[in-house]
Design an enzyme around this catalytic site. Sequence first.
Site, PDB file in Angstrom:
ATOM      1  N   ASN A 379       0.757  -1.053  -0.088  1.00  0.00           N
ATOM      2  CA  ASN A 379      -0.102  -0.023   0.118  1.00  0.00           C
ATOM      3  C   ASN A 379       0.715   1.218  -0.159  1.00  0.00           C
ATOM      4  OD1 ASN A 379      -1.716  -2.217   1.751  1.00  0.00           O
ATOM      5  ND2 ASN A 379      -3.010  -0.857   0.627  1.00  0.00           N
ATOM      6  N   VAL A 386       0.110   6.601  -0.928  1.00  0.00           N
ATOM      7  CA  VAL A 386      -0.561   5.570  -0.083  1.00  0.00           C
ATOM      8  C   VAL A 386      -1.924   5.102  -0.590  1.00  0.00           C
ATOM      9  CG1 VAL A 386      -1.459   5.649   2.365  1.00  0.00           C
ATOM     10  CG2 VAL A 386       0.503   6.908   1.807  1.00  0.00           C
ATOM     11  N   CYS A 387      -1.844   4.032  -1.007  1.00  0.00           N
ATOM     12  CA  CYS A 387      -3.093   3.143  -1.626  1.00  0.00           C
ATOM     13  C   CYS A 387      -4.060   2.794  -0.432  1.00  0.00           C
ATOM     14  CB  CYS A 387      -2.435   2.218  -2.443  1.00  0.00           C
ATOM     15  SG  CYS A 387      -3.652   1.498  -3.523  1.00  0.00           S
ATOM     16  N   LEU A 388      -5.211   3.626  -0.193  1.00  0.00           N
ATOM     17  CA  LEU A 388      -5.989   2.995   0.908  1.00  0.00           C
ATOM     18  C   LEU A 388      -7.394   3.594   0.441  1.00  0.00           C
ATOM     19  CD1 LEU A 388      -5.597   2.073   3.742  1.00  0.00           C
ATOM     20  CD2 LEU A 388      -5.800   4.161   4.452  1.00  0.00           C
ATOM     21  N   THR A 393      -7.897   6.419  -2.746  1.00  0.00           N
ATOM     22  CA  THR A 393      -6.722   6.149  -3.829  1.00  0.00           C
ATOM     23  C   THR A 393      -7.004   4.472  -3.991  1.00  0.00           C
ATOM     24  OG1 THR A 393      -5.520   5.726  -1.845  1.00  0.00           O
ATOM     25  CG2 THR A 393      -5.118   7.776  -2.913  1.00  0.00           C
TER      26      THR A 393
END
Length: 557
Positions: A379, A386-388, A393
């Site tokens: 993530n 920040v992949c969340l 995202t």
Amino acid sequence: MAMRRRVDHRSDAELERPMSVANTRTTADVLWQDGTRQRGVASASLLLFVPRNEHDFLPGQQVVRVRGGDGSAAAGVVRGLSCRDRTVSVSWLKQEAAMPNCGDEILSAYDLGIDGNSRVFYGNVVVRLRNSMHEAVVQAQSNDRKTMGDDLSWVGHVSDLCEDGHVLVKWGNDKTTKVLPHEIAVVKLQMVSEMLREMGDWVYDDGDIGDDAVDNNAQEQTAVQEPAGIADNGANGEGGDDDSDTEDGLVPSTRLNWGGDGSDRQGADDSFRFQQFDVMQSPPDHHYLDDTEQGTGGGRRWIKRVHKEWNILENSLPDTVYVRAYEDRMDLLRVAMVGASGTPYHDGLFFFDLQLPPSYPAAPPSVNYRSFGLRVNPNLYPSGTVCLSLLNTFGGQGAELWSPEVSSVLQVVVSIQGLVLNAQPYYNEAGYEAQVGTPEGRRNELPYSENTYLLNLQTMIHLLRRPPAGFEDFVRNHFLHRARHVLLACKAYLEGRLVGTLGGEARAADQGRSCSAGFRLALANVVPRLVEAFAAIGAHGCEEFDRPLLCTSSASG
């Protein structure tokens, strides 16, 4: 379905009774991941293998060092990988002639990466480069039966990767020759999705082709029969925090009480206190500092909401999270998190820069991770992204997504600490949660955690050299307190303990398992640099963790 013609002179339309094919059998020649070859393997006994991590090397791939070594950019050819030990046999190439040096070297898989300058691999479609086509052109011109337009000696496919560094290519004219990697270029197999993007929206006009028809998962396919291998078809057809001292004599990183008897904080400043939340002037190195349009805020209502967020953070932060807000730039925040025990992030520090948009809370904050170019989690990208789901995202639904009515900065912080920096980061990769409890999951979760811990140690070194502004004293005192603990943990790992199991008992599934030999090799290379970085800030008690001790521990494993 097959039919057999009569052998007499009757009409072709007169056929005997049709016959059906009852059975077929195909075989394949396989080069296994450990470098051994096996011929005539029944195709039905092979399964598709897709590498799940960047250290799943296969024989013939060209690699370079990414950690350790003398800093040179020399490339080498993989001869074999031990899946259990995570070690790789590599033959290094002489750069001037692209020929291998004598003998192979056994290295940790974690210290290697794919050579970006060479993508030649089994089955690749290749073409001759201009300078190497001269001989083929002369040969074609001397052949009276062909014209240049009919000649296919310039295109072919890779049939083997030779031990002397050459590539064996079968050309379109049915001839097979050896070439050097720099004499050919790989033809990129364009994915369907890329072609559709180039063609434009008109391709969807008739309604017959939609997004569901686009295959985004075209990958290089190999075969697996445990361990993995490369097949050539033949002509024959969760760990949490622990509040007690452990048997290792280590105090979990979540117990950062800087008072007490000082047994684990040699060299630290006992008078130092760092508030969990504070408001100060904005730092010059904040990721969003130059975004001045956002910095103007969103009016009185926006300011009131920001003050509410500050109040929540000041009173509700977890013990191992530290936040700084900025009175001259109310849209900015900086967050520091201490990695939890029972995870490969233990004792580490992780920094995030946040920005609240003028439309906040209608839109979520922007978040950037201070990565130093390292990817410590699926993530958290090297770019800082920040992949969340909570940040919009990444895909999600319901409570996973940002809600202006109930979501907050505190929720973002807690989600990153609990959902991202967790005990089994391998399963954070999209779709990998389905592998939990499966043989594939067990095969990949440990290597991912081992590499994550190595990246955690590298991040420590970077932070000690370049601490974020406003957190210089915090970083120094944290590692003054935890330096010896970190090194004791490394010593335990060098002796075979699994990563992330020092804060409590190992999972039942991990009983009898130990960390890999490749991990211990890579760790032994990193720790001397870590000792040097700790000594530079005045940490005491690091003298016993010198290179001879680490190498001995690694070798004894």
